[in-house]
Design an enzyme around this catalytic site. Structure first.
Site, PDB file in Angstrom:
ATOM      1  N   TYR A  63     -40.235  79.206 -30.881  1.00 41.86           N
ATOM      2  CA  TYR A  63     -39.535  79.211 -29.587  1.00 41.86           C
ATOM      3  C   TYR A  63     -39.174  77.788 -29.142  1.00 41.86           C
ATOM      4  O   TYR A  63     -40.043  76.988 -28.823  1.00 41.86           O
ATOM      5  CB  TYR A  63     -40.395  79.885 -28.502  1.00 41.86           C
ATOM      6  CG  TYR A  63     -40.773  81.318 -28.804  1.00 41.86           C
ATOM      7  CD1 TYR A  63     -39.923  82.147 -29.539  1.00 41.86           C
ATOM      8  CD2 TYR A  63     -41.971  81.853 -28.360  1.00 41.86           C
ATOM      9  CE1 TYR A  63     -40.271  83.457 -29.824  1.00 41.86           C
ATOM     10  CE2 TYR A  63     -42.325  83.169 -28.642  1.00 41.86           C
ATOM     11  CZ  TYR A  63     -41.467  83.957 -29.378  1.00 41.86           C
ATOM     12  OH  TYR A  63     -41.811  85.249 -29.664  1.00 41.86           O
ATOM     13  N   HIS A 128     -45.151  86.027 -37.736  1.00 37.22           N
ATOM     14  CA  HIS A 128     -44.003  86.184 -36.839  1.00 37.22           C
ATOM     15  C   HIS A 128     -42.761  86.754 -37.544  1.00 37.22           C
ATOM     16  O   HIS A 128     -42.184  86.109 -38.402  1.00 37.22           O
ATOM     17  CB  HIS A 128     -43.676  84.806 -36.234  1.00 37.22           C
ATOM     18  CG  HIS A 128     -42.743  84.854 -35.073  1.00 37.22           C
ATOM     19  ND1 HIS A 128     -42.418  83.725 -34.352  1.00 37.22           N
ATOM     20  CD2 HIS A 128     -42.072  85.865 -34.479  1.00 37.22           C
ATOM     21  CE1 HIS A 128     -41.583  84.054 -33.382  1.00 37.22           C
ATOM     22  NE2 HIS A 128     -41.352  85.348 -33.440  1.00 37.22           N
TER      23      HIS A 128
HETATM   24  P1  NAD Z   1     -37.624  89.773 -21.802  1.00 34.80           P
HETATM   25  O1  NAD Z   1     -37.106  91.144 -22.021  1.00 34.80           O
HETATM   26  O2  NAD Z   1     -38.972  89.599 -21.253  1.00 34.80           O
HETATM   27  O3  NAD Z   1     -36.520  88.967 -20.956  1.00 34.80           O
HETATM   28  C1  NAD Z   1     -36.691  87.630 -20.664  1.00 34.80           C
HETATM   29  C2  NAD Z   1     -35.520  87.149 -19.803  1.00 34.80           C
HETATM   30  O4  NAD Z   1     -35.586  87.791 -18.548  1.00 34.80           O
HETATM   31  C3  NAD Z   1     -35.611  85.657 -19.537  1.00 34.80           C
HETATM   32  O5  NAD Z   1     -34.290  85.157 -19.399  1.00 34.80           O
HETATM   33  C4  NAD Z   1     -36.326  85.602 -18.208  1.00 34.80           C
HETATM   34  O6  NAD Z   1     -36.081  84.396 -17.534  1.00 34.80           O
HETATM   35  C5  NAD Z   1     -35.711  86.814 -17.519  1.00 34.80           C
HETATM   36  N1  NAD Z   1     -36.549  87.367 -16.428  1.00 34.80           N
HETATM   37  C6  NAD Z   1     -37.876  87.618 -16.426  1.00 34.80           C
HETATM   38  N2  NAD Z   1     -38.274  88.113 -15.234  1.00 34.80           N
HETATM   39  C7  NAD Z   1     -37.150  88.190 -14.465  1.00 34.80           C
HETATM   40  C8  NAD Z   1     -36.895  88.608 -13.141  1.00 34.80           C
HETATM   41  N3  NAD Z   1     -37.865  89.077 -12.357  1.00 34.80           N
HETATM   42  N4  NAD Z   1     -35.626  88.531 -12.676  1.00 34.80           N
HETATM   43  C9  NAD Z   1     -34.620  88.083 -13.445  1.00 34.80           C
HETATM   44  N5  NAD Z   1     -34.798  87.668 -14.719  1.00 34.80           N
HETATM   45  C10 NAD Z   1     -36.047  87.720 -15.225  1.00 34.80           C
HETATM   46  O7  NAD Z   1     -37.521  89.066 -23.259  1.00 34.80           O
HETATM   47  P2  NAD Z   1     -38.356  87.987 -24.023  1.00 34.80           P
HETATM   48  O8  NAD Z   1     -38.646  86.763 -23.226  1.00 34.80           O
HETATM   49  O9  NAD Z   1     -37.649  87.831 -25.314  1.00 34.80           O
HETATM   50  O10 NAD Z   1     -39.722  88.750 -24.368  1.00 34.80           O
HETATM   51  C11 NAD Z   1     -40.925  88.502 -23.715  1.00 34.80           C
HETATM   52  C12 NAD Z   1     -41.879  87.697 -24.556  1.00 34.80           C
HETATM   53  O11 NAD Z   1     -42.366  88.499 -25.638  1.00 34.80           O
HETATM   54  C13 NAD Z   1     -41.307  86.443 -25.229  1.00 34.80           C
HETATM   55  O12 NAD Z   1     -41.298  85.355 -24.339  1.00 34.80           O
HETATM   56  C14 NAD Z   1     -42.242  86.268 -26.380  1.00 34.80           C
HETATM   57  O13 NAD Z   1     -43.421  85.641 -25.934  1.00 34.80           O
HETATM   58  C15 NAD Z   1     -42.542  87.710 -26.786  1.00 34.80           C
HETATM   59  N6  NAD Z   1     -41.637  88.209 -27.860  1.00 34.80           N
HETATM   60  C16 NAD Z   1     -42.088  88.182 -29.142  1.00 34.80           C
HETATM   61  C17 NAD Z   1     -41.263  88.597 -30.176  1.00 34.80           C
HETATM   62  C18 NAD Z   1     -41.763  88.540 -31.583  1.00 34.80           C
HETATM   63  O14 NAD Z   1     -42.914  88.203 -31.808  1.00 34.80           O
HETATM   64  N7  NAD Z   1     -40.968  88.838 -32.561  1.00 34.80           N
HETATM   65  C19 NAD Z   1     -39.972  89.048 -29.911  1.00 34.80           C
HETATM   66  C20 NAD Z   1     -39.540  89.103 -28.595  1.00 34.80           C
HETATM   67  C21 NAD Z   1     -40.387  88.690 -27.584  1.00 34.80           C
END
Ligand code: NAD
Length: 323
Positions: A63, A128
Site C-alpha cells: 500500500y 497478499h
Molecule cells: P473500502 O471499501 O473500505 O473503501 C475505502 C474508501 O472509502 C477510501 O477512499 C476511504 O477514504 C473511503 N471512506 C471510508 N469511510 C468513508 C466515509 N464514511 N465516507 C466517505 N468515504 C469513506 O476499501 P479499501 O480501503 O480498499 O478496503 C479496506 C481495507 O481492507 C484496506 O485499507 C486494506 O487494509 C484491506 N484490504 C485488503 C485487501 C487484500 O488483502 N487483498 C484488499 C482490499 C482491502
C-alpha cells in the site's frame, strides 16, 4: 499514559483467541492510494480510531509502496499504549515492483515491515493476493516459511488474502489443519456482492477466522466514487454511482448503509474499512452504534439493492492462470 477508549463490539477470530473489533481499520488509504494524506492526518486518524474502540489495524508493504506501513507505525507509536492493546496485520509477497512469494523474500519482508511499523511482532502475517502467484508455491514454500516466522515470534498467526474465493479452498484443502489461521476476502461481502456467504460454513468448519474487507467496494459505494484505478466494469461503477446518488437524494449516506450491511453478519469477525480522516472514523463508528441501537434502514437498503440488482455479484478478473 492511557487513552480513554470507547467500547466497540469485539468478535472472536477463528481459533486464534484474538478478539477483533467488528470494524477494523484498513490502512491502505494512509499510503495515499485514494488521494494524498498528510502525516499529521494519518496519525490523528489512527488515534481517533483507537479512541473509538477500534483495536484491529490492517496494512501491507504494497500500500503506497510501503508508505501505509510507515504511517500506521507512526500512528500506533504515538498512541503510547501497551502493545497488547492493539492487533496488527500486515502482508507479504505483494510489492509495488512485483509479486514474490519465495521463502527468501517473505522472510526478509517481515523484518522490513517490522522496522517500518516500529514493532517487534505482528499479530497476523498474510500472504497478499495469492492468486497472482503459484498456489502450489504458496502451499509448499510460502506457508512453511511463515510457519518458521511464527515459531521465531515475528508473527502470531498466518493468513492468506485475495479476490477469487476458490483460492481459499484450494490452499486450505492442501495444508494441515491449523496452519492457516485466517483468510482475508475483499469486495465479496457488501451490498453489491455477497458471494463470501457461501464460503463461510466451510471456513467455520476448518476453524479459520474470516476477515472481510472493502465494504464500500473500494470506494464505489461512497458519494465521491472509486479511484481512477478501480478495476470494476463501467456498468458496475455506474450502478454504484446511481445507488449513491439515490441515497443522497433521500438525505442518506450510502457509506453508512454499506458498512452496516457488512457488519450485520456476525460470522464475519471484522469488517475492514479504509479510513484516512478523523471525520471518516467518526462517521463509520457512528454507523456501528446506530446499527446496534436501531438496526438497518431496511427501506433504503431494499431500494439500493434494486438499483444494484443488474450487477449483483459481478466481480472482475484477478490473478494469473493456475494451470
Ligand atoms: P473500502 O471499501 O473500505 O473503501 C475505502 C474508501 O472509502 C477510501 O477512499 C476511504 O477514504 C473511503 N471512506 C471510508 N469511510 C468513508 C466515509 N464514511 N465516507 C466517505 N468515504 C469513506 O476499501 P479499501 O480501503 O480498499 O478496503 C479496506 C481495507 O481492507 C484496506 O485499507 C486494506 O487494509 C484491506 N484490504 C485488503 C485487501 C487484500 O488483502 N487483498 C484488499 C482490499 C482491502
Amino acid at each position: 499514559m492511557s487513552i480513554p477508549q470507547a467500547k466497540m463490539e469485539l468478535r472472536p477470530l477463528g481459533n486464534t483467541g484474538l478478539k477483533v473489533s467488528s470494524v477494523g481499520f484498513g490502512a491502505s488509504p494512509l499510503g495515499s492510494v485514494f488521494g494524498p494524506v498528510a502525516e499529521v492526518d494519518a496519525v490523528a486518524t489512527v488515534r481517533e480510531a483507537f479512541r473509538q474502540g477500534i483495536n484491529f489495524f490492517d496494512t501491507s508493504p504494497y500500500y503506497g509502496g510501503t508508505l501505509s506501513e510507515k504511517m500506521l507505525g507512526k500512528g500506533l507509536k504515538a498512541l503510547q499504549v501497551p502493545r497488547s492493546d492493539y492487533i496488527v496485520a500486515t502482508k507479504c509477497g505483494r510489492y509495488e515492483e512485483r509479486f514474490d512469494f519465495s521463502a527468501e523474500r517473505v522472510t526478509k519482508s517481515i523484518d522490513e515491515s517490522l522496522e517500518r511499523l516500529q514493532l517487534d511482532y505482528v499479530d497476523i502475517l498474510h500472504c497478499h493476493d495469492i492468486e497472482f502467484g503459484s498456489l502450489d508455491q504458496i502451499v509448499s514454500e510460502t506457508i512453511p516459511a511463515l510457519q518458521k516466522l511464527k515459531r521465531e515470534g515475528k508473527t502470531r498467526f498466518i493468513g492468506i488474502t485475495g479476490l477469487p474465493l476458490d483460492i481459499f479452498t484450494y490452499v486450505l484443502d492442501r495444508v494441515p489443519p491449523g496452519t492457516v489461521d485466517v483468510i482475508l476476502s475483499y469486495c465479496h461481502y457488501g451490498i453489491n456482492d455477497s458471494t463470501l456467504l457461501d464460503l463461510i460454513p466451510y471456513l467455520k468448519e476448518k476453524g479459520v477466522g474470516v476477515i472481510s474487507a472493502s465494504p464500500l467496494a473500494m470506494g464505489l459505494l461512497t458519494e465521491q466514487g472509486g479511484p481512477e484505478w478501480h478495476p470494476a466494469s463501467p456498468e458496475l461503477k455506474s450502478a454504484c454511482k446511481a445507488a449513491a446518488a439515490h441515497c443522497k437524494s433521500k438525505g442518506k449516506k450510502i457509506t453508512k448503509l454499506a458498512l452496516q450491511y457488512s457488519l450485520a453478519n456476525k460470522e464475519i469477525s471484522s469488517v475492514l474499512v479504509g479510513m484516512s480522516s478523523v471525520s471518516q472514523v467518526e462517521e463509520n463508528v457512528a454507523a456501528v452504534k446506530e446499527l446496534e441501537d436501531l438496526g438497518m434502514d431496511q427501506e433504503t437498503l431494499s431500494e439500493v439493492e434494486a438499483i444494484l440488482e443488474p450487477v449483483k455479484n459481478q466481480t472482475w478478473p484477478s490473478g494469473v492462470d493456475q494451470k
